[in-house]
Scaffold this motif. Structure first.
Motif, mmCIF file in Angstrom:
data_model
loop_
_atom_site.group_PDB
_atom_site.id
_atom_site.type_symbol
_atom_site.label_atom_id
_atom_site.label_comp_id
_atom_site.label_asym_id
_atom_site.label_seq_id
_atom_site.Cartn_x
_atom_site.Cartn_y
_atom_site.Cartn_z
ATOM 1 N N LEU A 51 0.857 -1.186 0.000
ATOM 2 C CA LEU A 51 0.000 0.000 0.000
ATOM 3 C C LEU A 51 0.890 1.232 0.000
ATOM 4 N N ARG A 52 0.526 2.253 -0.774
ATOM 5 C CA ARG A 52 1.301 3.492 -0.849
ATOM 6 C C ARG A 52 0.393 4.644 -0.457
ATOM 7 N N GLY A 53 0.795 5.389 0.580
ATOM 8 C CA GLY A 53 -0.013 6.514 1.045
ATOM 9 C C GLY A 53 0.565 7.093 2.324
ATOM 10 N N LYS A 54 -0.322 7.507 3.229
ATOM 11 C CA LYS A 54 0.109 8.172 4.462
ATOM 12 C C LYS A 54 -0.556 7.538 5.678
ATOM 13 N N ILE A 55 0.196 7.474 6.760
ATOM 14 C CA ILE A 55 -0.348 7.054 8.045
ATOM 15 C C ILE A 55 -0.858 8.319 8.709
ATOM 16 N N VAL A 56 -2.178 8.445 8.820
ATOM 17 C CA VAL A 56 -2.751 9.730 9.225
ATOM 18 C C VAL A 56 -2.950 9.879 10.726
ATOM 19 N N SER A 57 -3.069 8.753 11.459
ATOM 20 C CA SER A 57 -3.220 8.871 12.909
ATOM 21 C C SER A 57 -3.002 7.539 13.598
ATOM 22 N N SER A 58 -2.707 7.624 14.875
ATOM 23 C CA SER A 58 -2.592 6.439 15.720
ATOM 24 C C SER A 58 -3.950 6.188 16.365
ATOM 25 N N VAL A 59 -4.363 4.922 16.385
ATOM 26 C CA VAL A 59 -5.630 4.590 17.052
ATOM 27 C C VAL A 59 -5.384 3.708 18.271
ATOM 28 N N GLY A 60 -4.103 3.512 18.645
ATOM 29 C CA GLY A 60 -3.725 2.782 19.849
ATOM 30 C C GLY A 60 -3.391 1.321 19.598
ATOM 31 N N SER A 67 -4.263 6.073 4.878
ATOM 32 C CA SER A 67 -5.073 6.601 3.789
ATOM 33 C C SER A 67 -4.223 6.709 2.527
ATOM 34 N N ASP A 68 -4.840 6.347 1.388
ATOM 35 C CA ASP A 68 -4.127 6.472 0.109
ATOM 36 C C ASP A 68 -4.897 7.304 -0.907
ATOM 37 N N GLY A 69 -5.931 7.990 -0.481
ATOM 38 C CA GLY A 69 -6.731 8.802 -1.395
ATOM 39 C C GLY A 69 -7.941 8.062 -1.944
ATOM 40 N N THR A 70 -7.923 6.715 -1.908
ATOM 41 C CA THR A 70 -9.083 5.935 -2.367
ATOM 42 C C THR A 70 -9.919 5.446 -1.196
ATOM 43 N N GLY A 71 -9.352 5.526 0.004
ATOM 44 C CA GLY A 71 -10.052 5.060 1.194
ATOM 45 C C GLY A 71 -9.102 5.007 2.377
ATOM 46 N N GLN A 72 -9.650 4.566 3.511
ATOM 47 C CA GLN A 72 -8.860 4.448 4.731
ATOM 48 C C GLN A 72 -8.971 3.029 5.267
ATOM 49 N N MET A 73 -7.910 2.595 5.942
ATOM 50 C CA MET A 73 -7.878 1.250 6.499
ATOM 51 C C MET A 73 -7.003 1.264 7.749
ATOM 52 N N LYS A 74 -7.386 0.475 8.729
ATOM 53 C CA LYS A 74 -6.523 0.319 9.886
ATOM 54 C C LYS A 74 -5.380 -0.619 9.515
ATOM 55 N N VAL A 75 -4.187 -0.257 9.994
ATOM 56 C CA VAL A 75 -3.004 -1.077 9.776
ATOM 57 C C VAL A 75 -2.371 -1.366 11.129
ATOM 58 N N LYS A 76 -1.775 -2.540 11.241
ATOM 59 C CA LYS A 76 -1.090 -2.920 12.470
ATOM 60 C C LYS A 76 0.403 -2.891 12.199
ATOM 61 N N ILE A 77 1.132 -2.085 12.994
ATOM 62 C CA ILE A 77 2.578 -1.926 12.821
ATOM 63 C C ILE A 77 3.258 -2.151 14.167
ATOM 64 N N LYS A 78 4.095 -3.179 14.231
ATOM 65 C CA LYS A 78 4.853 -3.455 15.454
ATOM 66 C C LYS A 78 5.927 -2.392 15.627
ATOM 67 N N ALA A 79 6.237 -2.070 16.867
ATOM 68 C CA ALA A 79 7.175 -0.984 17.188
ATOM 69 C C ALA A 79 8.538 -1.187 16.539
#
Length: 118
Positions: A51-60, A67-79
């Motif tokens: 996926l290519r886009g921006k991480i717009v916020s942390s949800v905890g 978000s990539d301009g076509t929609g938004q999705m939650k992503v899980k990223i380990k520290a």
């Protein structure tokens, strides 16, 4: 003398192993770059994607809104996956390499395996 040779050989082997572990492949990939919209519409569980886009916020709890301009999705990223050389904010364009975790019940998300700064 024999101990010194063994110690030297061991040090060299560990040095080469560590050097190889930090290298990254940067060439082409068979894993497709997809949009959030396409992945949510047609994606299969455990499907590999980029996926290519921006991480717009942390949800905890290691979860972020992408978000990539076509929609938004939650992503899980380990520290441990966050790049040390440059901080990432809502203006940073990234490529997320990982797997789509499609849920029949509950919210689907993208499980990130690698972050590439653009």
């Amino acid at each position: 003398m024999k101990r010194i040779l063994i110690a030297t050989a061991l040090a060299l082997a560990l040095g080469f192993a560590a050097a190889g572990a930090s290298a990254q492949y940067t060439g082409p990939s068979a894993v497709p770059v997809m949009t959030v919209k396409a992945l949510q519409a047609d994606g299969k569980d455990d499907q590999h994607a980029v996926l290519r886009g921006k991480i717009v916020s942390s949800v905890g709890d290691e979860r972020y809104l992408f978000s990539d301009g076509t929609g938004q999705m939650k992503v899980k990223i380990k520290a441990r996956l966050w790049p040390a050389q440059k901080p990432v904010d809502a203006q940073t364009t990234v490529e997320l390499v990982g797997e789509y975790d499609k849920k029949l019940i509950g919210e689907s998300h993208f499980d990130v395996k690698e972050i590439r700064l653009q």
